[in-house]
Design an enzyme around this catalytic site. Structure first.
Site, PDB file in Angstrom:
ATOM      1  N   GLU A 273     -10.323   4.612   7.191  1.00  0.00           N
ATOM      2  CA  GLU A 273      -8.928   4.992   7.399  1.00  0.00           C
ATOM      3  C   GLU A 273      -8.551   6.402   6.925  1.00  0.00           C
ATOM      4  OE1 GLU A 273      -8.009   1.185   5.345  1.00  0.00           O
ATOM      5  OE2 GLU A 273      -6.240   1.235   6.623  1.00  0.00           O
TER       6      GLU A 273
ATOM      7  N   ARG B  74       0.839  -1.201   0.000  1.00  0.00           N
ATOM      8  CA  ARG B  74       0.000   0.000   0.000  1.00  0.00           C
ATOM      9  C   ARG B  74       0.878   1.257   0.000  1.00  0.00           C
ATOM     10  NH1 ARG B  74      -5.408   1.384   0.496  1.00  0.00           N
ATOM     11  NH2 ARG B  74      -6.077  -0.766   0.662  1.00  0.00           N
TER      12      ARG B  74
END
Ligand code: MTE
Ligand code: HPA
Ligand code: MOS
Length: 761
Positions: free
Chosen positions: A714, A310
């Site tokens: 998030e 990520r």
């Protein structure tokens, strides 16, 4: 908003203490309490364990070691490199070596302290750069490229380079790691309550450790008192230890970590050492960016390679840069394994680029926000990993924030104020965000749900997701109620259980609502079609005229007269006609793929966009500061539960501010955690939180979210990172010559040191 406030359901229980967690579960008769004997060296060879003194204590029932494990003592998920209980080597301080079972938790801990562990210390590496040098890595280096970076750097008018140090962060969920294991049917099977984001993994590994089929193990998650990623992979050890104890002792076993144990023994956000090089042309277009990420993965692989991936995908965050080169590698050190934490590797990427832009802007003598604005992502830009931006949502957020938060005028005011020579200087920082939504591990993008309509008209729903305070149960309730045109309290969302939903993905990557919501829509639509077909026949209604409205189904009869049948009547009649009132629903995000050999594909269903403006005030004499105000514009699509979403935004933002400014983890060179309590580890509280103003916008419709909702779990964290650059701006205003390495967090101590010229020793 007022309506949402009145209806927010979980909050009352949380605030009054009525919500129950694993630790609150009524204990079955004969429950034993477990305490962990943990290694006290960062790296060592285990020679022996002497339990005699512990076993001699009255009320101590058993001391369990690796040799007692009936099945496989191997619990690493992505990479099989982790033992449940240490066998011959210890790779970090805090590694479970033995488990003590006793009549009380206090006694178990006292006994654990008497277990003698004979361990020869070996050299330990606790520094990520040293680990890289020694070649201790998890997997190979990953590399992404766009355009011709080398050539672009050679031709650029402006080039700067430097380093950024991103630190660790403690999850500090309210509820520490907890499990309660209960043998059933004389030890043939096991019921396991675990405070985990990942119940299926616990079921799978419990089966492996105990040498039982998975159908013998039922894992239930009531709800979590916060998780933030810390219970995605790392609730497993404690659940498995409780399970092991319960099956060996044939008695229920409870294991709940104390705060200090939790802080010392569990992993954190990954520290990163980052090197960047960034270039711009004379007009202020960023032409090239090269960045190398060194990740401290800790002692075992855990989720580190997924986190690293990520980071790779978020290296350019919300900017369009023609020539890009990114490398990233995960390194093995002798710290407890670092793990998932809200943002999952993206925060380190975002902050690195914001620091690089800060550096470049200073070199060019341009306002930082101007350089940001001139390089924002626009529709049509192709990311280095292969996806193309399809919307100008980021631009819309940016423009809206400039207007709504009066940015231009405030920047001018701040500049005037700072030039007046005041003791209290101010700084404002904008942070744009583009966050990819989906698990980067494609196979995890699936969810199953179960919808049960009962004969009294109430609806029970089982989902794959775990409630951890993010409001997923509330959102699921809204979806089902909307589908059947019912009041929300007609719908109940159960606790997560492996008997009701199987093979579930962890509740993570901000996709809990998307995946489960879409699966629920599918189940509800099929039930609606089934009931509508039944109603058309049973009540002689024209099928095409059937509508769901206000707790009823309505349609036109043969004379075109509208007939209304209440939900209760309909369900009762359908049951009598032997219509199945239960439906499983399933969703797998379409069109995702990624080819790691080419580093190209479509890893995300979509991206979310947002921008924050954070303003800080610094006392230029003392170095103390306040984060005064945060304004956010975020593209949320159509909110399912506005108050829950606002809570996500505020909570995430403050958590990000904490990471950027206050939360400082310190280890000594032997891998001993020095900040292992709330006396030494500081998180933001209500008083240190800014005034927050949030505006949600819906830039376009989202086919990947239920009722066009978009993910929100998030991303708010990343928007809080602007607190770092805001304080940085204050320091620069007070002392333009400050020699200031890019090193998070920006604590008041660091700010103070930066305000004064270094005295020669
Ligand atoms: N909100 C609360 N209150 N508590 C949490 O533990 N975890 C965050 C976020 N918001 C968390 C939270 C993280 S790390 C993720 S991935 C998402 O919630 C997971 O839930 P979702 O997928 O339903 O958004
Ligand atoms: N995000 C969060 N958790 C995960 C991911 C991800 O992309 N992949 C595996 N676990
Ligand atoms: Mo969240 S870090 O994906 O649990």
């Amino acid at each position: 908003m007022a309506e949402g406030r009145a209806r927010y359901q979980e909050a009352g229980g949380h605030l009054s203490g009525r919500s129950t967690y694993v630790d609150d579960w009524p204990l079955p008769e004969g429950t034993l309490h477990a305490a962990v004997v943990a290694a006290d060296v960062a790296h060592g060879r285990l020679r022996g364990i002497d339990s005699a003194a512990a076993l001699a204590m009255a009320g101590v029932q058993r001391v369990i070691t690796a040799a007692d494990i009936p099945g496989d003592n191997q619990i690493g998920d992505i990479v099989p490199d982790e033992r449940l209980l240490a066998e011959s080597v210890v790779k970090y301080r805090g590694k479970p070596v033995a488990l003590v079972l006793a009549d009380s938790a206090e006694l178990a801990r006292r006994a654990a302290a008497r277990v003698r562990v004979d361990c020869v210390a070996l050299p330990a590496i606790t520094d990520v750069r040293a680990a890289r040098k020694a070649g201790h890595t998890f997997g190979d280096e990953r590399r992404l490229c766009r355009g011709q970076p080398a050539q672009a750097f050679a031709e650029a008018r402006w080039v700067v380079q430097g380093e950024v140090d991103c630190h660790a962060q403690e999850h500090l969920y309210f509820e520490t790691q907890s499990a309660l294991a209960m043998p059933l049917d004389g030890g043939e099977r096991l019921r396991l309550l675990s405070a985990s984001q990942n119940p299926s993994a616990i079921q799978r590994f419990a089966a492996k450790v105990l040498a039982l089929p998975m159908h013998c193990i039922e894992v239930e998650v009531p709800r979590l008192g916060g998780a933030f990623g810390g219970k995605e992979e790392q609730a497993k050890v404690w659940a498995l230890l409780a399970a092991l104890g319960a099956m060996l002792a044939r008695r229920p076993v409870k294991l709940v970590l104390e705060r200090q144990e939790d802080m010392r023994w569990t992993g954190k956000r990954h520290p990163y050492a980052v090197r960047y090089r960034i270039a711009a042309d004379p007009d202020g277009h960023i032409t090239a960016y090269a960045v190398d990420f060194l990740q401290d993965g800790g002692a075992v692989a855990d989720l580190s390679t997924a986190v690293l991936e990520r980071t790779l995908f978020h290296a350019t965050n919300a900017y369009q840069i023609a020539h890009v080169q990114v490398t990233a590698i995960s390194c093995r050190t002798h710290h407890p394994s670092n793990t998932a934490f809200r943002g999952f590797g993206a925060p380190q990427a975002v902050i690195a680029l914001e620091c690089a832009i800060d550096h470049l802007a200073r070199e060019m003598g341009r306002p930082r926000w101007r350089l940001q604005a001139d390089n924002l992502l626009r529709a049509g830009y192709a990311f280095d990993y292969g996806m193309t931006v399809t919307t100008d949502a980021l631009h819309a957020c940016w423009q809206r924030l400039l207007e709504q938060a009066d940015i231009a005028q405030r920047c001018a005011q701040i500049e005037r104020h700072n030039q007046s020579g005041a003791r209290y200087v101010r700084g404002l920082a904008l942070t744009p965000l583009c966050f990819g939504i989906s698990f980067t591990a494609t196979h995890l993008n699936q969810a199953g749900v179960l919808v049960n309509i009962y004969t009294d008209g109430s609806v029970g729903v089982a989902i794959s997701a775990v409630e951890m305070g993010q409001g997923v149960r509330e959102k699921m309730q809204v979806i089902v109620a909307r589908c059947f045109a019912l009041e929300r309290n007609a719908v109940r969302v159960d606790f997560t259980s492996s008997s009701k939903t199987a093979n579930v993905s962890p509740t993570a990557a901000s996709v809990g609502t998307d995946l489960n919501g879409m699966a629920l829509l599918s189940a509800c639509e099929q039930l609606r079609a089934r009931l509508a077909a039944f109603a058309a026949e049973h009540y002689a209604l024209a099928a095409a005229s059937i509508r769901w409205q206000g707790g009823c189904i309505e349609g036109r009869d043969a004379d075109s007269v509208v007939q209304r049948v209440s939900w209760l009547q309909l369900v009762g009649a359908a049951y009598m006609a032997r219509i199945d009132l239960v439906k499983h629903g399933f969703y797998a995000t379409p069109d995702l793929y990624f080819d790691r050999s080419r580093e190209r594909g479509r890893p995300f269903a979509y991206h979310v966009y947002g921008v924050s403006a954070i303003e800080a005030t610094l006392d230029s004499v003392l170095g103390t500061y306040t984060i005064d105000r945060a304004d956010v514009v975020y593209d949320l699509g159509q909110s399912l539960a506005p108050l829950v979403d606002l809570g996500q935004m505020e909570g995430g933002l403050v958590q990000g501010i904490g990471y950027a400014t206050l939360e400082e983890i310190r280890w000594d060179a032997e891998g001993r955690l020095l900040t292992d309590s709330l006396a030494t580890y500081k998180i933001p509280d209500l008083l240190s939180s800014p005034a927050i103003s949030v505006e949600f916008i819906a830039s376009d419709s989202n086919r990947h979210g239920p009722f066009s909702a978009k993910a929100v779990g998030e991303p708010p964290f990343l928007l809080g990172l602007g607190a770092y650059t805001a304080v940085l701006a204050c320091i620069r205003a007070a002392n333009p010559d400050a020699a200031l390495p890019y090193q998070l967090p920006m604590t008041p101590e660091k700010a103070l040191l930066a305000l004064y010229p270094r005295k020669p020793c």
